[in-house]
Scaffold this motif. Structure first.
Motif, PDB file in Angstrom:
ATOM      1  N   MET A  86       0.823  -1.204   0.000  1.00 35.60           N
ATOM      2  CA  MET A  86       0.000   0.000   0.000  1.00 35.60           C
ATOM      3  C   MET A  86       0.857   1.252   0.000  1.00 35.60           C
ATOM      4  O   MET A  86       0.516   2.237  -0.652  1.00 35.60           O
ATOM      5  N   LEU A  87       1.976   1.250   0.739  1.00 31.01           N
ATOM      6  CA  LEU A  87       2.876   2.401   0.704  1.00 31.01           C
ATOM      7  C   LEU A  87       3.456   2.584  -0.688  1.00 31.01           C
ATOM      8  O   LEU A  87       3.651   3.706  -1.151  1.00 31.01           O
ATOM      9  N   GLY A  88       3.735   1.478  -1.378  1.00 30.19           N
ATOM     10  CA  GLY A  88       4.221   1.565  -2.752  1.00 30.19           C
ATOM     11  C   GLY A  88       3.201   2.201  -3.671  1.00 30.19           C
ATOM     12  O   GLY A  88       3.537   3.016  -4.535  1.00 30.19           O
ATOM     13  N   ILE A  89       1.934   1.856  -3.499  1.00 32.42           N
ATOM     14  CA  ILE A  89       0.865   2.455  -4.295  1.00 32.42           C
ATOM     15  C   ILE A  89       0.723   3.937  -3.950  1.00 32.42           C
ATOM     16  O   ILE A  89       0.555   4.785  -4.824  1.00 32.42           O
ATOM     17  N   MET A  90       0.825   4.256  -2.669  1.00 33.46           N
ATOM     18  CA  MET A  90       0.659   5.624  -2.210  1.00 33.46           C
ATOM     19  C   MET A  90       1.797   6.527  -2.692  1.00 33.46           C
ATOM     20  O   MET A  90       1.635   7.737  -2.798  1.00 33.46           O
ATOM     21  N   GLN A 101       8.531   8.380 -12.951  1.00 33.58           N
ATOM     22  CA  GLN A 101       8.791   8.875 -11.606  1.00 33.58           C
ATOM     23  C   GLN A 101      10.018   8.198 -11.018  1.00 33.58           C
ATOM     24  O   GLN A 101      10.069   6.987 -10.913  1.00 33.58           O
ATOM     25  N   GLY A 102      10.977   9.010 -10.619  1.00 38.47           N
ATOM     26  CA  GLY A 102      12.186   8.484 -10.020  1.00 38.47           C
ATOM     27  C   GLY A 102      11.993   8.159  -8.556  1.00 38.47           C
ATOM     28  O   GLY A 102      10.976   8.511  -7.942  1.00 38.47           O
ATOM     29  N   PRO A 103      12.972   7.501  -7.948  1.00 40.79           N
ATOM     30  CA  PRO A 103      12.872   7.140  -6.524  1.00 40.79           C
ATOM     31  C   PRO A 103      12.707   8.350  -5.610  1.00 40.79           C
ATOM     32  O   PRO A 103      11.965   8.296  -4.639  1.00 40.79           O
ATOM     33  N   LEU A 104      13.381   9.446  -5.938  1.00 37.74           N
ATOM     34  CA  LEU A 104      13.274  10.644  -5.103  1.00 37.74           C
ATOM     35  C   LEU A 104      11.857  11.226  -5.167  1.00 37.74           C
ATOM     36  O   LEU A 104      11.310  11.648  -4.151  1.00 37.74           O
ATOM     37  N   GLN A 105      11.250  11.216  -6.339  1.00 39.66           N
ATOM     38  CA  GLN A 105       9.880  11.715  -6.477  1.00 39.66           C
ATOM     39  C   GLN A 105       8.892  10.827  -5.725  1.00 39.66           C
ATOM     40  O   GLN A 105       7.952  11.311  -5.099  1.00 39.66           O
ATOM     41  N   LYS A 106       9.105   9.522  -5.785  1.00 37.75           N
ATOM     42  CA  LYS A 106       8.223   8.602  -5.057  1.00 37.75           C
ATOM     43  C   LYS A 106       8.352   8.801  -3.552  1.00 37.75           C
ATOM     44  O   LYS A 106       7.362   8.774  -2.818  1.00 37.75           O
ATOM     45  N   PHE A 107       9.587   9.003  -3.097  1.00 36.88           N
ATOM     46  CA  PHE A 107       9.820   9.245  -1.667  1.00 36.88           C
ATOM     47  C   PHE A 107       9.145  10.548  -1.232  1.00 36.88           C
ATOM     48  O   PHE A 107       8.495  10.602  -0.194  1.00 36.88           O
ATOM     49  N   ALA A 108       9.289  11.595  -2.045  1.00 34.95           N
ATOM     50  CA  ALA A 108       8.671  12.884  -1.720  1.00 34.95           C
ATOM     51  C   ALA A 108       7.149  12.775  -1.687  1.00 34.95           C
ATOM     52  O   ALA A 108       6.487  13.437  -0.882  1.00 34.95           O
ATOM     53  N   GLU A 109       6.591  11.933  -2.535  1.00 39.34           N
ATOM     54  CA  GLU A 109       5.132  11.766  -2.583  1.00 39.34           C
ATOM     55  C   GLU A 109       4.595  11.159  -1.277  1.00 39.34           C
ATOM     56  O   GLU A 109       3.486  11.463  -0.853  1.00 39.34           O
ATOM     57  N   LEU A 110       5.392  10.307  -0.627  1.00 40.17           N
ATOM     58  CA  LEU A 110       4.971   9.736   0.660  1.00 40.17           C
ATOM     59  C   LEU A 110       4.791  10.818   1.717  1.00 40.17           C
ATOM     60  O   LEU A 110       4.004  10.674   2.645  1.00 40.17           O
ATOM     61  N   TYR A 111       5.548  11.898   1.584  1.00 43.87           N
ATOM     62  CA  TYR A 111       5.527  12.967   2.580  1.00 43.87           C
ATOM     63  C   TYR A 111       4.704  14.182   2.139  1.00 43.87           C
ATOM     64  O   TYR A 111       4.819  15.249   2.729  1.00 43.87           O
TER      65      TYR A 111
END
Length: 132
Positions: A86-90, A101-111
């Motif tokens: 679910m965190l991966g989807i989010m 989407q790069g890893p940094l963008q995905k990480f920023a999206e979590l926050y």
């Protein structure tokens, strides 16, 4: 967190000969703000996920809907996804394909949205510890 650092500061004050060691209100404010900021940053993605799922927003529909590869069968409920899935989807933005989407963008999206939460909770905790 807070209590261990507080004990360390008081021990240092005693070592330096302070007769009645205690945190000043300003020290307590800074220490409380720092401790709460760290705790909020660490736990924010899971708290956000819980809120989204409880509110029944689009993420819950994605996780339980056929678009994620779950086919509801007659009389059976769809399988629940793990928190990691679910965190991966989010972490994926809706308006851009996941491949872009790069890893940094995905990480920023979590926050996303942490600013207001951080401001409220840090200020609240800092004032609480300052007045103790």
């Amino acid at each position: 967190g807070f209590d261990k650092v507080k004990d360390w500061i008081i021990a240092a004050q005693m070592k330096n000969g302070v007769k009645s060691p205690a945190l000043s209100p300003f020290q307590a404010f800074l220490l409380g703000a720092s401790a709460k900021a760290i705790a909020t940053i660490v736990t924010y993605p899971l708290v956000r996920l819980k809120t989204i799922l409880q509110a029944g927003q689009e993420l819950a529909k994605k996780v339980s809907g056929p678009s994620v590869g779950l086919k509801p069968q007659r009389g059976l409920k769809p399988q629940r996804k793990s928190s990691k899935e679910m965190l991966g989807i989010m972490a994926v933005r809706e308006d851009r394909p996941p491949a872009e989407q790069g890893p940094l963008q995905k990480f920023a999206e979590l926050y996303r949205g942490i600013g207001s939460t951080l401001m409220k909770s840090v200020l609240q905790a800092a004032l609480l510890y300052m007045t103790r």
